[in-house]
Design a protein around this motif. Structure first.
Motif, mmCIF file in Angstrom:
data_model
loop_
_atom_site.group_PDB
_atom_site.id
_atom_site.type_symbol
_atom_site.label_atom_id
_atom_site.label_comp_id
_atom_site.label_asym_id
_atom_site.label_seq_id
_atom_site.Cartn_x
_atom_site.Cartn_y
_atom_site.Cartn_z
ATOM 1 N N THR A 157 -6.947 -115.272 -19.157
ATOM 2 C CA THR A 157 -6.134 -116.145 -20.008
ATOM 3 C C THR A 157 -5.890 -117.490 -19.336
ATOM 4 O OG1 THR A 157 -5.031 -114.334 -21.162
ATOM 5 C CG2 THR A 157 -3.839 -116.411 -21.029
ATOM 6 N N LEU A 196 -9.227 -119.486 -19.230
ATOM 7 C CA LEU A 196 -9.563 -119.947 -20.575
ATOM 8 C C LEU A 196 -8.673 -121.118 -20.979
ATOM 9 C CD1 LEU A 196 -11.088 -119.566 -23.285
ATOM 10 C CD2 LEU A 196 -9.289 -117.949 -23.933
ATOM 11 N N THR A 197 -7.377 -121.006 -20.716
ATOM 12 C CA THR A 197 -6.454 -122.081 -21.082
ATOM 13 C C THR A 197 -6.746 -123.345 -20.289
ATOM 14 O OG1 THR A 197 -4.756 -120.409 -21.522
ATOM 15 C CG2 THR A 197 -4.026 -122.689 -21.343
ATOM 16 N N ALA A 252 -9.679 -124.255 -18.998
ATOM 17 C CA ALA A 252 -10.910 -124.826 -19.536
ATOM 18 C C ALA A 252 -10.652 -125.531 -20.860
ATOM 19 C CB ALA A 252 -11.958 -123.721 -19.720
ATOM 20 N N ALA A 253 -9.824 -124.926 -21.711
ATOM 21 C CA ALA A 253 -9.494 -125.549 -22.996
ATOM 22 C C ALA A 253 -8.734 -126.848 -22.793
ATOM 23 C CB ALA A 253 -8.667 -124.582 -23.847
ATOM 24 N N PHE A 306 -16.314 -116.485 -24.307
ATOM 25 C CA PHE A 306 -15.520 -117.388 -23.475
ATOM 26 C C PHE A 306 -15.815 -118.845 -23.804
ATOM 27 C CE2 PHE A 306 -14.758 -120.075 -19.826
ATOM 28 C CZ PHE A 306 -13.483 -119.703 -19.418
ATOM 29 N N ALA A 307 -17.103 -119.189 -23.889
ATOM 30 C CA ALA A 307 -17.473 -120.570 -24.174
ATOM 31 C C ALA A 307 -16.969 -121.006 -25.542
ATOM 32 C CB ALA A 307 -18.995 -120.729 -24.089
ATOM 33 N N ALA A 326 -13.132 -121.330 -25.438
ATOM 34 C CA ALA A 326 -12.696 -122.525 -24.715
ATOM 35 C C ALA A 326 -12.915 -123.785 -25.541
ATOM 36 C CB ALA A 326 -13.447 -122.632 -23.384
ATOM 37 N N GLY A 380 -9.972 -125.760 -27.075
ATOM 38 C CA GLY A 380 -9.994 -127.103 -26.511
ATOM 39 C C GLY A 380 -9.968 -128.189 -27.569
ATOM 40 N N SER A 431 -1.714 -124.158 -25.964
ATOM 41 C CA SER A 431 -3.052 -123.621 -25.688
ATOM 42 C C SER A 431 -2.960 -122.225 -25.086
ATOM 43 C CB SER A 431 -3.815 -124.558 -24.739
ATOM 44 O OG SER A 431 -3.996 -125.834 -25.327
ATOM 45 N N SER A 441 -4.763 -119.064 -26.820
ATOM 46 C CA SER A 441 -5.795 -118.287 -26.131
ATOM 47 C C SER A 441 -5.740 -116.819 -26.521
ATOM 48 C CB SER A 441 -5.650 -118.433 -24.611
ATOM 49 O OG SER A 441 -4.445 -117.804 -24.166
ATOM 50 N N GLU A 491 -9.237 -111.094 -22.539
ATOM 51 C CA GLU A 491 -8.091 -111.826 -21.996
ATOM 52 C C GLU A 491 -6.862 -110.924 -22.062
ATOM 53 O OE1 GLU A 491 -5.741 -112.873 -24.752
ATOM 54 O OE2 GLU A 491 -7.129 -111.372 -25.532
#
Length: 240
Positions: free
Chosen positions: A25, A28-29, A31-32, A103-104, A107, A111, A171, A175, A185
């Motif tokens: 988590t 991911l957050t 990256a976002a 994941f990609a 994100a 994002g 964010s 997530s 996550e």
């Protein structure tokens, strides 16, 4: 099985699964937030542009990604992206369904949602910068890049920090919606643990506590960053 055994780190415990979910988590957050900063910076520049076309495009971006439900955006990116990749793959002879990395996709989706809010934060921060300082820099012939590096960007970051803290929290909550893609996550890990043990209330409460701990630590980090930036500006002001 006792509560301590269920939350333990042994072969039958779920402690390591929950910690890995919390780590996912956070990653991911983060990256976002970075992806959102890129989109937000560009969109903020568009909304501040003198060209009406760019302003309209910037307004359209923020309106769409702030107005459409976050879960719908994630669904569109995940299933729409998978359909697109499958179609392209089949055109090259691939068989079956081709999925995109959860994941990609998560994100990028979170994002871009974050970018819509960050754009407004950056735009407001730019407008909060003293026009007199910028005009004085131009009057002495300071190059644009130097003016941006020494005057504009530091003050924009100072004014934007509180808003960015709020965007981070948004964010962080968004997530959790990425769990619909199967990404492990924190919410997904909590759901798996609750379903396996049938202790739904216990594990969902534990998941909520972990989210609150992450939120509390995040607030401290942003609070210290704001205090440090504030002290640096006070020192610079005293020197001048």
């Amino acid at each position: 099985m006792t509560v301590f055994e269920m939350f333990g780190f042994g072969s039958e415990g779920w402690g390591s699964v929950l910690l890995l979910g919390a780590w996912m988590t956070l990653v991911l957050t983060l990256a976002a937030l970075v992806i959102g900063a890129l989109f937000g910076g560009v969109v903020a520049a568009m909304k501040l542009s003198r060209l009406r076309t760019l302003r309209v495009l910037g307004d359209a971006y923020t309106t769409v990604f702030r107005g459409v439900p976050e879960l719908l955006v994630i669904y569109l990116f995940y299933f729409g992206g998978s359909s697109l990749v499958t179609t392209v793959g089949q055109s090259f002879g691939a068989d079956g369904f081709v999925g995109v990395p959860p994941f990609a996709v998560g994100a990028v989706a979170v994002g871009m949602i974050s970018g819509a809010y960050q754009a407004e934060v950056y735009r407001a921060a730019v407008l909060a910068v003293s026009r007199g300082e910028l005009e004085a820099a131009r009057a002495i012939g300071m190059p644009s890049l130097t003016m941006a590096r020494r005057i504009l960007i530091p003050q924009v970051l100072r004014f934007a920090l509180p808003g960015l803290g709020n965007v981070w929290q948004l964010s962080l909550k968004d997530s959790a919606l990425v769990s619909v893609t199967g990404l492990a996550e924190l919410l997904r890990a909590t759901q798996v643990a609750a379903g396996s043990t049938h202790q739904y209330f216990l594990f969902f409460v534990a998941g909520g506590v972990i989210y609150l701990l992450i939120t509390g630590m995040s607030n401290r980090v942003f609070g210290r960053a704001e205090a440090r930036v504030g002290r640096s500006f006070k020192r610079n002001f005293a020197r001048n």
